[in-house]
Design a protein around this motif. Structure first.
Motif, PDB file in Angstrom:
ATOM      1  N   PRO A  51       0.805  -1.217   0.000  1.00 40.33           N
ATOM      2  CA  PRO A  51       0.000   0.000   0.000  1.00 40.33           C
ATOM      3  C   PRO A  51       0.840   1.270   0.000  1.00 40.33           C
ATOM      4  O   PRO A  51       0.340   2.338  -0.312  1.00 40.33           O
ATOM      5  N   ASN A  52       2.131   1.177   0.354  1.00 37.89           N
ATOM      6  CA  ASN A  52       2.978   2.369   0.390  1.00 37.89           C
ATOM      7  C   ASN A  52       4.181   2.172  -0.516  1.00 37.89           C
ATOM      8  O   ASN A  52       4.635   1.055  -0.728  1.00 37.89           O
ATOM      9  N   LEU A  53       4.717   3.274  -1.020  1.00 35.26           N
ATOM     10  CA  LEU A  53       5.868   3.239  -1.898  1.00 35.26           C
ATOM     11  C   LEU A  53       7.142   3.522  -1.118  1.00 35.26           C
ATOM     12  O   LEU A  53       7.218   4.499  -0.383  1.00 35.26           O
ATOM     13  N   THR A  54       8.105   2.651  -1.280  1.00 31.96           N
ATOM     14  CA  THR A  54       9.471   2.899  -0.843  1.00 31.96           C
ATOM     15  C   THR A  54      10.305   2.812  -2.105  1.00 31.96           C
ATOM     16  O   THR A  54      10.433   1.737  -2.699  1.00 31.96           O
ATOM     17  N   TRP A  55      10.844   3.955  -2.575  1.00 33.97           N
ATOM     18  CA  TRP A  55      11.475   4.039  -3.889  1.00 33.97           C
ATOM     19  C   TRP A  55      12.519   2.941  -4.096  1.00 33.97           C
ATOM     20  O   TRP A  55      12.531   2.267  -5.118  1.00 33.97           O
ATOM     21  N   ASN A  82      -4.198  -4.641  -8.972  1.00 38.90           N
ATOM     22  CA  ASN A  82      -5.258  -5.352  -8.268  1.00 38.90           C
ATOM     23  C   ASN A  82      -6.407  -4.388  -7.956  1.00 38.90           C
ATOM     24  O   ASN A  82      -6.235  -3.462  -7.167  1.00 38.90           O
ATOM     25  N   PRO A  83      -7.585  -4.579  -8.561  1.00 39.22           N
ATOM     26  CA  PRO A  83      -8.711  -3.686  -8.273  1.00 39.22           C
ATOM     27  C   PRO A  83      -9.018  -3.684  -6.771  1.00 39.22           C
ATOM     28  O   PRO A  83      -9.024  -4.723  -6.129  1.00 39.22           O
ATOM     29  N   GLY A  84      -9.228  -2.531  -6.218  1.00 39.39           N
ATOM     30  CA  GLY A  84      -9.550  -2.402  -4.810  1.00 39.39           C
ATOM     31  C   GLY A  84      -8.338  -2.255  -3.910  1.00 39.39           C
ATOM     32  O   GLY A  84      -8.473  -1.924  -2.734  1.00 39.39           O
ATOM     33  N   ALA A  85      -7.133  -2.493  -4.426  1.00 46.36           N
ATOM     34  CA  ALA A  85      -5.916  -2.328  -3.623  1.00 46.36           C
ATOM     35  C   ALA A  85      -5.518  -0.859  -3.582  1.00 46.36           C
ATOM     36  O   ALA A  85      -5.910  -0.065  -4.434  1.00 46.36           O
ATOM     37  N   THR A  86      -4.725  -0.496  -2.593  1.00 48.37           N
ATOM     38  CA  THR A  86      -4.208   0.858  -2.462  1.00 48.37           C
ATOM     39  C   THR A  86      -2.797   0.901  -3.029  1.00 48.37           C
ATOM     40  O   THR A  86      -1.977   0.031  -2.718  1.00 48.37           O
TER      41      THR A  86
END
Length: 101
Positions: A51-55, A82-86
């Motif tokens: 759900p979060n980005l770590t470059w 994935n539909p519905g994923a963050t």
């Protein structure tokens, strides 16, 4: 006013990345293309995390998009999500060949 490089050496940062549409497992990203620090359009590296980005750990998701015109919209259509994923997305402008010069 469009973002430009303040020193003439580094590409200007992208400051307006946004999702303009999404459907199913895909979406469209849009940003304003920037100067590469030499007066030419920058190129772009785009990555995502969920759900979060770590470059530094999202390198396997990276796509490279060539720049075309400073000040014009840049877009990329991402599929296979994935539909519905963050998700979080990030774009980095660069000049030359990424990780080589």
């Amino acid at each position: 006013m469009l973002p430009t490089s303040s020193t003439g050496a580094s590409p200007a940062p992208v400051v307006d990345l946004q999702v303009t549409s999404s459907a199913g497992g895909g979406l469209t990203l849009r940003w304003t293309q920037v100067d590469d620090g030499t007066g030419n359009p920058a190129n772009y590296a785009i990555r995502y995390g969920s759900p979060n980005l770590t470059w530094w750990t999202a390198h396997q998701t990276e796509v490279l998009v060539p720049g075309t015109f400073i000040g014009k919209p840049g877009t990329y259509e991402w599929s296979g999500l994935n539909p519905g994923a963050t998700y979080q997305f990030q774009v980095v402008s660069y000049r030359g060949t990424l990780n080589q010069d």
